[in-house]
Design an enzyme around this catalytic site. Structure first.
Site, short mmCIF file in Angstrom:
data_model
loop_
_atom_site.label_atom_id
_atom_site.label_comp_id
_atom_site.label_asym_id
_atom_site.label_seq_id
_atom_site.Cartn_x
_atom_site.Cartn_y
_atom_site.Cartn_z
N GLU A 1 0.83 -1.22 0.00
CA GLU A 1 0.00 0.00 0.00
C GLU A 1 0.86 1.26 0.00
OE1 GLU A 1 -3.22 -1.39 -0.96
OE2 GLU A 1 -2.95 0.74 -0.69
C1 LIG Z 1 2.89 -9.80 0.64
C2 LIG Z 1 2.66 -8.74 -0.39
C3 LIG Z 1 1.36 -8.48 -0.82
C4 LIG Z 1 1.13 -7.52 -1.81
N1 LIG Z 1 -0.14 -7.33 -2.29
C5 LIG Z 1 -0.33 -6.55 -3.38
C6 LIG Z 1 -1.60 -6.49 -4.04
O1 LIG Z 1 -2.57 -7.10 -3.58
N2 LIG Z 1 -1.72 -5.74 -5.15
C7 LIG Z 1 -0.66 -5.05 -5.69
O2 LIG Z 1 -0.83 -4.40 -6.71
N3 LIG Z 1 0.56 -5.06 -5.09
C8 LIG Z 1 0.75 -5.80 -3.96
N4 LIG Z 1 1.98 -5.86 -3.36
C9 LIG Z 1 3.08 -5.09 -3.92
C10 LIG Z 1 3.51 -3.93 -3.04
O3 LIG Z 1 2.54 -2.93 -3.06
C11 LIG Z 1 4.88 -3.47 -3.55
O4 LIG Z 1 5.82 -4.46 -3.14
C12 LIG Z 1 5.28 -2.10 -3.03
O5 LIG Z 1 4.49 -1.12 -3.63
C13 LIG Z 1 6.76 -1.77 -3.30
O6 LIG Z 1 7.12 -2.02 -4.62
P1 LIG Z 1 8.44 -2.89 -4.94
O7 LIG Z 1 8.32 -4.17 -4.18
O8 LIG Z 1 8.60 -2.99 -6.41
O9 LIG Z 1 9.62 -2.09 -4.30
P2 LIG Z 1 10.41 -0.87 -4.99
O10 LIG Z 1 9.45 0.09 -5.58
O11 LIG Z 1 11.47 -1.43 -5.85
O12 LIG Z 1 11.06 -0.18 -3.72
C14 LIG Z 1 12.29 -0.62 -3.12
C15 LIG Z 1 12.74 0.45 -2.12
O13 LIG Z 1 13.00 1.68 -2.80
C16 LIG Z 1 12.21 2.72 -2.26
N5 LIG Z 1 11.76 3.61 -3.34
C17 LIG Z 1 11.20 3.27 -4.51
N6 LIG Z 1 10.90 4.36 -5.22
C18 LIG Z 1 11.27 5.41 -4.49
C19 LIG Z 1 11.21 6.82 -4.66
N7 LIG Z 1 10.68 7.39 -5.75
N8 LIG Z 1 11.72 7.61 -3.69
C20 LIG Z 1 12.24 7.07 -2.56
N9 LIG Z 1 12.31 5.76 -2.33
C21 LIG Z 1 11.83 4.94 -3.28
C22 LIG Z 1 11.04 2.03 -1.56
O14 LIG Z 1 10.49 2.84 -0.51
C23 LIG Z 1 11.69 0.77 -1.05
O15 LIG Z 1 12.31 1.01 0.17
C24 LIG Z 1 2.22 -6.78 -2.34
C25 LIG Z 1 3.52 -7.02 -1.86
C26 LIG Z 1 3.74 -7.99 -0.91
C27 LIG Z 1 5.16 -8.23 -0.47
#
Ligand SMILES: Cc1cc2nc3c(=O)[nH]c(=O)nc-3n(C[C@H](O)[C@H](O)[C@H](O)COP(=O)(O)OP(=O)(O)OC[C@H]3O[C@@H](n4cnc5c(N)ncnc54)[C@H](O)[C@@H]3O)c2cc1C
Length: 572
Positions: free
Chosen positions: A430
């Site tokens: 989220e």
């Molecule tokens: C158990 C689980 C359930 C989930 N359920 C859903 C679901 O139902 N539907 C859905 O759509 N998604 C879902 N997700 C996905 C989740 O919303 C994403 O994992 C999350 O938004 C982060 O994206 P990412 O994993 O690609 O991390 P990244 O975006 O790669 O982030 C990695 C790190 O970089 C930081 N970062 C990234 N961009 C920036 C920026 N611009 N400025 C500063 N810092 C930044 C982040 O804060 C984080 O610390 C789920 C994930 C998990 C693990």
């Protein structure tokens, strides 16, 4: 120790901290009288204690699994879900027109907090459906509303949200799932989504996926994203699920925790979808769902923190170790100063985070009931604070819970470790907590800080009125609001967003500590004489609030020294 829903705490916060009675005075929530709310809290609490909480450990030990393309859920989850649906809890805040109860969102938020404390993995399912209901209520066509809302509200069908792709996580605008118009309002959806929570199950008749996708020639980034309803089984005009859509669960993730909640890779191969909202207006519609879900995730963190606290307290009053300083005491570890410190930190943080989240929920209700911009701005400002602080408290409190247990906390049988594993993800999904903090210092301060300053004025006014009764606490809270005001003024005067972003996370925490102290002070004022709430308030204000000074010093450093450290300096 079995989980016990803290219904009396919700009632106290509604009555003394967040002013739920303001919602009763509106036409929209006229039927949610104090008696009704009290009965609802008790009923939901009983369901959580007796039916949902016993499923928590089972979900951890018996993860959801994929068998021949079908998701099989943990033993008992189907019955637990049926009890939630039969109780009307999924549609508790949904419109009565489609079968909902039309209750204030604040009441639903309290119920979601209890259900999260009872069994987070199962609660995530109705939470997603609730978000979908709200998005459809606001943005879907009348046909989609009539077809889907009654089934989602009754719980016969469940809902998911599909944003994330392998190259589009925090940067949702990078998504590449395609939507092609087939005429007659129908679209063909093709692409692969990852991490989709509850993408399938074996207990609802249908699973309705809200999917973000890109139309041909759509503008780049978030401005070119549209939202589609893509059901697992395509319903006929009477709402009877029929032909299987061309989508499938490819695999389930092996996760650190939350084992009872299936997290899937979901692939769409020209699947039939129907647009929700306008073409290229998908982010607006999805934001409705995400804002609801953000507060839902805030109380996921708080609910688990509550459960971890109860668990740790029960252990601490039983376990005897060493000589304790309490004369004539039981000799249990609760009598050691450091254990007492941990338990007081846990309980006072849960109260602070819960008060902030419920205050946000009341602002959402008042915004919806009155349409007044001030309420909406307040809700928008409090949402990222509620989400990030609530889930950080979930992580911190559950980790402390392990520490209170000593070695037994690290041994799986006690269940203390499960709380830490389950709750960890709430700071990630989220919108990560880093993204929440950036939202707070950028988008939520586009008003020049007005919403922030209004909240601080409220904190100061309340502290002024508490000076006679609690001079020391009131003085500390008032001074913290002043320090925060100065830091906020500095922040809004920074035009370079990197200067704001460099200290966004500490700023958010400092804001939460000040708001948390405000809630504790109000609790002390509401208590007759010097009782447990006053003693807990004193602990939070004297020992936890002072951290705001160091956090705000961090904020004011801006980006310079931070970016002076190169990736090579870090060893990359
Ligand atoms: C158990 C689980 C359930 C989930 N359920 C859903 C679901 O139902 N539907 C859905 O759509 N998604 C879902 N997700 C996905 C989740 O919303 C994403 O994992 C999350 O938004 C982060 O994206 P990412 O994993 O690609 O991390 P990244 O975006 O790669 O982030 C990695 C790190 O970089 C930081 N970062 C990234 N961009 C920036 C920026 N611009 N400025 C500063 N810092 C930044 C982040 O804060 C984080 O610390 C789920 C994930 C998990 C693990």
């Amino acid at each position: 120790m079995p989980y016990r829903a803290p219904t009396a705490d919700f009632q106290f916060i509604f009555d003394n901290i967040v002013g739920l009675e303001q919602t009763y005075a509106t036409e929209k929530f006229a039927e949610a009288t104090p008696d009704v709310v009290e009965a609802i809290l008790l009923e939901a609490g009983k369901l959580c204690d007796d039916v949902i909480a016993p499923l928590n450990r089972i979900g951890d030990l018996e993860p959801a699994r994929l068998e021949n393309g079908v998701v099989r859920t943990s033993t008992g989850f189907a019955q637990g879900y049926a009890a939630i649906a039969d109780g009307g809890w999924i549609g508790a805040a949904a419109s009565e027109e489609f079968g909902g109860m039309g209750l204030p969102f604040a009441v639903l938020t309290a119920v979601n907090d209890m259900m999260s404390g009872a069994c987070l993995a199962l609660q995530l399912n109705p939470l997603l459906t609730q978000g979908q209901i709200e998005a459809l209520e606001h943005h879907a066509s009348d046909t989609i509303k009539a077809l889907y809302l009654p089934k989602l509200i009754s719980g016969e069908w469940s809902g998911t949200m599909n944003l994330t792709e392998s190259a589009a996580g925090s940067d949702v605008g990078a998504l590449s799932t395609k939507a092609v118009s087939m005429g007659d309002g129908e679209y063909a959806i093709t692409g692969e989504k990852i991490y989709i929570s509850w993408a399938d199950n074996d207990f609802t008749q249908n699973v309705c996926h809200l999917v973000l996708a890109r139309l041909p020639d759509a503008p780049a980034g978030t401005r070119g994203i549209s939202l589609f309803m893509v059901p697992k089984l395509i319903p006929d005009e009477n709402g009877v699920p029929g032909i299987a859509n061309t989508l499938k669960v490819v695999s389930l993730e092996h996760k650190t925790g939350l084992h009872g909640s299936p997290t899937a890779v979901l692939s769409f191969d020209g699947a039939k979808g129907w647009i929700v909202g306008q073409e290229n207006g998908g982010m607006k519609a999805m934001f409705t769902m995400m804002n609801n879900a953000r507060l839902g995730v805030a109380v996921e963190g708080i609910g688990v923190a509550e459960a971890a606290f109860q668990h740790a307290l029960a252990y601490a009053v039983e376990r005897k170790q060493g000589r304790t300083p309490v004369e004539g005491g039981s000799g249990a570890i609760v009598e050691h100063a450091d254990v007492r410190r941990m338990l007081a930190t846990m309980k006072s943080q849960v109260f602070a985070a819960r008060s902030i989240a419920l205050s946000c929920a009341v602002a959402i209700d008042m915004g919806n009931a009155t349409g007044e911009a001030d309420w909406r701005d307040r809700a928008a400002f409090l949402t990222p604070i509620s989400k990030a602080y609530g889930t950080d408290v979930g992580i911190e409190v559950s980790t402390m819970g392990v520490q209170v247990h000593g070695g037994m906390g690290y041994v799986e049988e006690t269940g203390a470790g499960q709380f830490t594993r389950d709750v960890r993800v709430t700071a990630i999904y989220e919108g990560t907590n880093g993204i929440q903090a950036m939202d707070l210092v950028a988008r939520k301060m586009m008003d020049g800080g007005d919403a922030a300053f209004r909240l601080l004025e409220e904190v100061e006014n309340n502290a002024e009125s508490a000076r006679g009764q609690f001079p020391q606490m009131a003085g500390a809270v008032w001074a913290s609001a002043e320090t925060l005001r100065e830091a906020t003024e500095w922040l809004v005067s920074q035009d370079d967003m990197s200067d704001r972003f460099s200290g966004a996370v500490p700023f958010l925490k400092a804001f939460a500590l000040v708001l948390g102290s405000h809630a504790h002070l109000k609790a002390a004022m509401a208590e007759e004489g010097e009782g447990p709430r006053t003693r807990l308030a004193r602990f939070y204000v004297k020992r936890l609030l002072p951290e705001h000074v160091a956090l705000l010093q961090h904020v004011r450093e801006g980006k310079k020294d931070l970016f002076a450290i190169t990736a090579e300096d870090l060893g990359a």
